[in-house]
Design a protein around this motif. Structure first.
Motif, PDB file in Angstrom:
ATOM      1  N   THR A   1     -40.186 -30.652 -15.260  1.00 40.19           N
ATOM      2  CA  THR A   1     -41.012 -31.457 -14.353  1.00 40.19           C
ATOM      3  C   THR A   1     -40.397 -31.593 -12.961  1.00 40.19           C
ATOM      4  O   THR A   1     -40.973 -32.252 -12.085  1.00 40.19           O
ATOM      5  N   ILE A   2     -39.251 -30.954 -12.767  1.00 45.61           N
ATOM      6  CA  ILE A   2     -38.491 -31.040 -11.506  1.00 45.61           C
ATOM      7  C   ILE A   2     -38.282 -32.508 -11.159  1.00 45.61           C
ATOM      8  O   ILE A   2     -38.734 -33.013 -10.130  1.00 45.61           O
ATOM      9  N   ASN A   3     -37.571 -33.188 -12.056  1.00 46.19           N
ATOM     10  CA  ASN A   3     -37.418 -34.626 -11.951  1.00 46.19           C
ATOM     11  C   ASN A   3     -35.978 -35.058 -12.142  1.00 46.19           C
ATOM     12  O   ASN A   3     -35.214 -34.418 -12.856  1.00 46.19           O
ATOM     13  N   ARG A   4     -35.641 -36.167 -11.528  1.00 46.43           N
ATOM     14  CA  ARG A   4     -34.299 -36.744 -11.636  1.00 46.43           C
ATOM     15  C   ARG A   4     -34.156 -37.591 -12.903  1.00 46.43           C
ATOM     16  O   ARG A   4     -33.074 -37.684 -13.473  1.00 46.43           O
ATOM     17  N   TRP A   5     -35.256 -38.207 -13.328  1.00 48.54           N
ATOM     18  CA  TRP A   5     -35.232 -39.099 -14.480  1.00 48.54           C
ATOM     19  C   TRP A   5     -35.692 -38.381 -15.739  1.00 48.54           C
ATOM     20  O   TRP A   5     -36.182 -37.258 -15.683  1.00 48.54           O
ATOM     21  N   ASN A   6     -35.573 -39.089 -16.873  1.00 46.61           N
ATOM     22  CA  ASN A   6     -36.187 -38.610 -18.103  1.00 46.61           C
ATOM     23  C   ASN A   6     -37.541 -39.305 -18.274  1.00 46.61           C
ATOM     24  O   ASN A   6     -37.934 -40.112 -17.423  1.00 46.61           O
ATOM     25  N   PRO A   7     -38.311 -39.023 -19.325  1.00 47.70           N
ATOM     26  CA  PRO A   7     -39.651 -39.624 -19.443  1.00 47.70           C
ATOM     27  C   PRO A   7     -39.660 -41.149 -19.543  1.00 47.70           C
ATOM     28  O   PRO A   7     -40.715 -41.772 -19.359  1.00 47.70           O
ATOM     29  N   GLU A   8     -38.505 -41.736 -19.828  1.00 53.53           N
ATOM     30  CA  GLU A   8     -38.421 -43.185 -19.933  1.00 53.53           C
ATOM     31  C   GLU A   8     -37.990 -43.829 -18.622  1.00 53.53           C
ATOM     32  O   GLU A   8     -37.632 -45.009 -18.585  1.00 53.53           O
ATOM     33  N   ALA A   9     -38.052 -43.047 -17.525  1.00 55.87           N
ATOM     34  CA  ALA A   9     -37.652 -43.506 -16.190  1.00 55.87           C
ATOM     35  C   ALA A   9     -36.187 -43.929 -16.152  1.00 55.87           C
ATOM     36  O   ALA A   9     -35.810 -44.852 -15.418  1.00 55.87           O
ATOM     37  N   LEU A  10     -35.360 -43.237 -16.931  1.00 54.95           N
ATOM     38  CA  LEU A  10     -33.912 -43.450 -16.921  1.00 54.95           C
ATOM     39  C   LEU A  10     -33.229 -42.265 -16.242  1.00 54.95           C
ATOM     40  O   LEU A  10     -33.620 -41.112 -16.462  1.00 54.95           O
ATOM     41  N   ASP A  11     -32.218 -42.548 -15.463  1.00 55.00           N
ATOM     42  CA  ASP A  11     -31.410 -41.513 -14.830  1.00 55.00           C
ATOM     43  C   ASP A  11     -30.247 -41.191 -15.764  1.00 55.00           C
ATOM     44  O   ASP A  11     -29.352 -42.023 -15.939  1.00 55.00           O
ATOM     45  N   PRO A  12     -30.237 -39.996 -16.381  1.00 54.42           N
ATOM     46  CA  PRO A  12     -29.121 -39.682 -17.286  1.00 54.42           C
ATOM     47  C   PRO A  12     -27.760 -39.809 -16.609  1.00 54.42           C
ATOM     48  O   PRO A  12     -26.785 -40.192 -17.259  1.00 54.42           O
ATOM     49  N   ASN A  13     -27.702 -39.525 -15.308  1.00 54.43           N
ATOM     50  CA  ASN A  13     -26.409 -39.563 -14.640  1.00 54.43           C
ATOM     51  C   ASN A  13     -25.993 -40.955 -14.190  1.00 54.43           C
ATOM     52  O   ASN A  13     -25.084 -41.098 -13.382  1.00 54.43           O
ATOM     53  N   ARG A  14     -26.606 -41.968 -14.704  1.00 53.26           N
ATOM     54  CA  ARG A  14     -26.111 -43.335 -14.567  1.00 53.26           C
ATOM     55  C   ARG A  14     -25.953 -43.968 -15.943  1.00 53.26           C
ATOM     56  O   ARG A  14     -25.736 -45.170 -16.065  1.00 53.26           O
ATOM     57  N   ASN A  15     -26.026 -43.132 -16.984  1.00 52.59           N
ATOM     58  CA  ASN A  15     -26.033 -43.658 -18.346  1.00 52.59           C
ATOM     59  C   ASN A  15     -25.047 -42.961 -19.270  1.00 52.59           C
ATOM     60  O   ASN A  15     -25.269 -42.906 -20.485  1.00 52.59           O
TER      61      ASN A  15
END
Length: 310
Positions: A133-147
């Motif tokens: 999806t060319i997206n920074r977040w995952n489908p749950e609106a979470l940023d993996p690189n802050r988690n």
């Protein structure tokens, strides 16, 4: 320039709830295929690497993309407890294309030169839904690189951390491959401000490559070695008028530092001796996609060459 809410979802000053997150998810679209563009490249490396599935992402009732994404990693052959182990991660932010394809290009072209000295494990596409999806977040609106934290709510982050734990090896070096793109400022940072109900403060995007080191480590020489290697491929980002890059003080040419563990960033989760987060600028008129991929490869080889010289 301060903008209270530069994103068309949510109410200014209020954090998103489930309704807003669903609205955000439903306005995303699939633009490319992980299964056609990434997985075949991983499969093609089976002749020279041990390729294994380390997890599967589960997105129930996902209206955009797939409900399931298998996650793959590669290990160099002749794995040994007597050799130090190096971790390479790409696609933690799935939209950062050269992070994914740079990791794969390193596996294809350079990893063999280092496998006698190191065990190397590569997770080339940590966030395949973000890739599609060319997206920074995952489908749950979470940023993996802050988690990258204990009991991570982001499946992508939790899966990588578990994979590394299952290796049963301490990690000497971790190179995490990223990009800083124009869409960071045009889309993703405004979305972040809207999601968290905070004021959006417009920033700037540096034109060139830079690295993010760890404020808790003495690794200035490592970062310099990476910069010197990458400058053979592409240009290095200059500091702005405040001697900063994306709001952080420049410690040397093309280098800033973050408290990686405190921020839950990927490059901080292993307690390794050497780490870096690379940042390629693919929107520059001065570079091609191939040069971006090769810059990521140069960053990895620059780091490994430096460690070998110690």
């Amino acid at each position: 320039m301060n903008v209270e809410n530069a994103f068309p979802i949510g109410i200014p000053g209020q954090k998103w709830g489930a309704t807003e997150k669903r609205q955000w998810l439903e306005q995303t679209t699939v633009k490319r295929s992980y299964f056609e563009e990434v997985v075949p490249k991983i499969e093609a490396l089976k002749a020279n690497f041990d390729v294994f599935q380390y997890g599967q992402l589960h997105y129930d009732n996902n209206p955009v993309g797939e409900d399931r994404y298998p996650l793959f990693a590669l290990k160099t052959r002749s794995w040994s407890a007597d050799k130090p182990t190096v971790l390479v991660t790409g696609g933690v932010h799935g939209y950062e294309t050269s992070g994914v394809h740079g990791a794969l290009l390193f596996a294809q072209s350079e990893a063999a030169h280092y496998q006698d000295a190191f065990n190397i494990v590569i997770a080339p596409c940590v966030s395949p839904w973000g890739y599609e999806t060319i997206n920074r977040w995952n489908p749950e609106a979470l940023d993996p690189n802050r988690n990258f934290i204990a009991n991570s709510p982001a499946q992508e982050s939790a899966a990588v951390m578990q994979m590394v734990a299952d290796l049963g090896m301490s990690i000497l070096a971790h190179i995490d491959l990223h990009e800083t793109t124009d869409t960071d400022e045009l889309e993703f940072r405004p979305a972040l401000a809207a999601r968290d109900g905070i004021e959006y403060v417009k920033g700037s995007i540096p034109d060139g490559f830079y690295t993010v080191g760890d404020t808790e480590k003495e690794d200035d020489e490592l970062q310099k070695a990476i910069i010197d290697s990458v400058r053979q491929v592409t240009h290095i980002a200059p500091a702005d008028e405040n001697n900063q890059i994306i709001g952080s003080d420049v410690t040397q040419e093309g280098v800033i530092n973050y408290p990686l563990v405190q921020l839950g960033l990927c490059a901080g989760f292993t307690d390794c001796t050497y780490c870096t987060t690379t940042e390629v600028y693919p929107d520059s008129p001065k570079v091609t996609d191939d040069e971006c991929n090769r810059a990521q490869v140069a960053a990895i080889t620059g780091a490994l060459d430096f460690i070998q010289r110690l």
